[in-house]
Design an enzyme around this catalytic site. Structure first.
Site: not given
Ligand code: FAD
Ligand code: DHB
Length: 395
Positions: A72, A201, A293, A297, A385
């Site tokens: 994009h 957005y 979100p 980021k 962004y």
């Molecule tokens: P997590 O994905 O939370 O993974 C952590 C893992 O550890 C999980 O699998 C969990 O089960 C495991 N765990 C937890 N506790 C324990 C334990 N005690 N022992 C062993 N394992 C454990 N980010 C973007 O960059 N772009 C986006 O568009 C975006 N959109 C989002 C939309 C939504 C609705 C949400 C909620 C988040 C969004 N994010 C986005 C954020 C992104 O999803 C997170 O930053 C990302 O998942 C972080 O990854 P992680 O591996 O650090 O943590």
């Molecule tokens: C999505 C999530 C976001 O937080 C964002 O800024 C853009 C897209 C998504 O889940 O597609």
């Protein structure tokens, strides 16, 4: 059992770290407390910065991303009934973002790990980190009814916002900086063509809305909702009409509404834990910081931490560079705070806050107009962004 690095959590952070360490010839074991199917079922991020895409290629998992990811070059901003385009590439010296779901990133990483035979324990319970401030930490957990102990050199806490890693550090050794927002995002996934070929957005007096996508046949929509809202109180019809009311009419004409495949609510907050390490335990991704979100980021911040930690560990194991241990926290935090600021700014700019007074509403409307109309405003939005290149900690 013994390994070099025990990785707690098989989300994007843990899996990507495991993959990069494998490429550096460093042995690691992943311990995850949920099943692989559960991890794959969580619908979360959708937008990746180019630094994250480059890192996934470096990790050897970029083949499907290159084929299926949607590049994009712009985003659209709805302001009441007007629709404005920001040319991200023009205002950020040629950069762009890629739309590719977190579930796909996770699936690619899991498949790669299985292909080379990496050791992972899913469905682990009672995960505990012992003596992280010593030179010989170890991790214990229960797996398939038996107690397992893994001795290691380092522990990577990749276990998200509610994991065990941060709790294993004495509270008096950490500072947590937090900010909560009085709303959440109600998200819907639907098997429909996206409303537009770019993300929209939208700021509206009834609340924020976001039109995103996973592919040209799968759409992801969000609307701002009270943070304690029950998604079950939202029928599909109620969701589609609230979404339509918040989008410019010119966009709504292309909205296809079909039954939703998934509906969930994510409360918004910002949080940063400092420092991001304690002895030989490193906090990575959401375990160390959460951003709202808005601005997409979270996943790319997690990838930034992983990139730094993989390079620190490679420098330690292959070149004996002990001094790199101290570089992890400051290198990560510089990038983290820039994204925390940007997500906070974009959240304030585009959402309606309960009890916002008329003065604040007008200030925000003027700020959005300035951002959209001036070259400086568009440049600031576009540069933040698309994100900055990942830091090279090895100098
Ligand atoms: P997590 O994905 O939370 O993974 C952590 C893992 O550890 C999980 O699998 C969990 O089960 C495991 N765990 C937890 N506790 C324990 C334990 N005690 N022992 C062993 N394992 C454990 N980010 C973007 O960059 N772009 C986006 O568009 C975006 N959109 C989002 C939309 C939504 C609705 C949400 C909620 C988040 C969004 N994010 C986005 C954020 C992104 O999803 C997170 O930053 C990302 O998942 C972080 O990854 P992680 O591996 O650090 O943590
Ligand atoms: C999505 C999530 C976001 O937080 C964002 O800024 C853009 C897209 C998504 O889940 O597609």
């Amino acid at each position: 059992m013994r390994t070099s690095v025990a990785i707690i959590g098989a989300g994007p952070s843990g899996l990507l770290l495991g993959q990069l360490l494998y490429r550096h010839g460093i042995d690691a074991v992943i311990i995850e407390h949920r099943s692989a199917e559960h991890v794959l079922s969580r619908i979360r991020a959708g937008v990746l910065e180019s630094g994250t895409v480059a890192l996934l290629h470096e990790a050897g998992v970029g083949e499907r991303l290159a084929r299926k990811g949607l590049v994009h070059h712009g985003i659209k901003i709805g302001d009441q009934n007007a629709l404005h385009r920001i040319d991200l590439t023009h205002y950020s010296q040629g950069r762009h973002v890629t739309v590719y779901g977190q579930t796909e990133v996770t699936r690619d990483l899991m498949e790669a790990r299985t292909a080379w035979g990496g050791v992972s324990f899913y469905d682990a319970s009672d995960v505990a980190i012992h003596e992280p401030d010593s030179t010989s930490p170890y991790v214990t957990f229960v797996h398939e009814g038996g107690e397992v102990r893994i001795d290691c050199d380092y522990v990577a806490g990749c276990d998200g916002a509610h994991g065990v890693s941060r709790r294993s550090i004495p509270a008096e050794r950490l500072s947590v900086f937090e900010h909560t927002y009085p709303f959440g995002w109600l998200g819907v996934l639907s098997e429909t063509p996206p409303i537009d070929d770019e993300l929209i957005y939208a700021r509206h007096e009834q609340g924020f809305a976001l039109c995103s996508m996973r592919s040209m046949t799968l759409s992801r929509y969000y609307i701002q909702a009270p943070r304690d809202e029950n998604p079950e109180d939202w029928s599909d019809d109620r969701f589609w009409s609230a979404l339509s009311a918040r989008l410019p009419e010119s966009a709504v004409r292309a909205l296809t509404t079909d039954p939703s495949l998934e509906k969930s609510l994510a409360p918004l907050r910002s949080s940063v834990t400092e420092p991001m390490q304690y002895g030989r335990l490193f906090l990575v991704g959401d375990a160390a910081h959460i951003v709202p979100p808005t601005g997409a980021k979270g996943l790319s911040l997690a990838a930034g931490d992983v990139s730094v930690l993989a390079r620190v560990l490679a420098g330690l194991y292959h070149q004996g560079r002990q001094e790199l241990l101290q570089a992890y926290t400051p290198t990560c935090l510089e990038r983290v705070w820039k994204s925390v600021r940007f997500s906070w700014w974009m959240t304030h700019l585009l959402h309606s806050f309960p009890e916002e007074d008329g003065f604040t509403r007008r200030i925000k409307a003027a700020e959005l107009k300035y951002t959209l109309e001036s070259v400086a405003g568009r440049t600031a939005l576009a540069e933040n962004y698309v994100g900055s290149p990942l830091a090279d900690v090895t100098g």
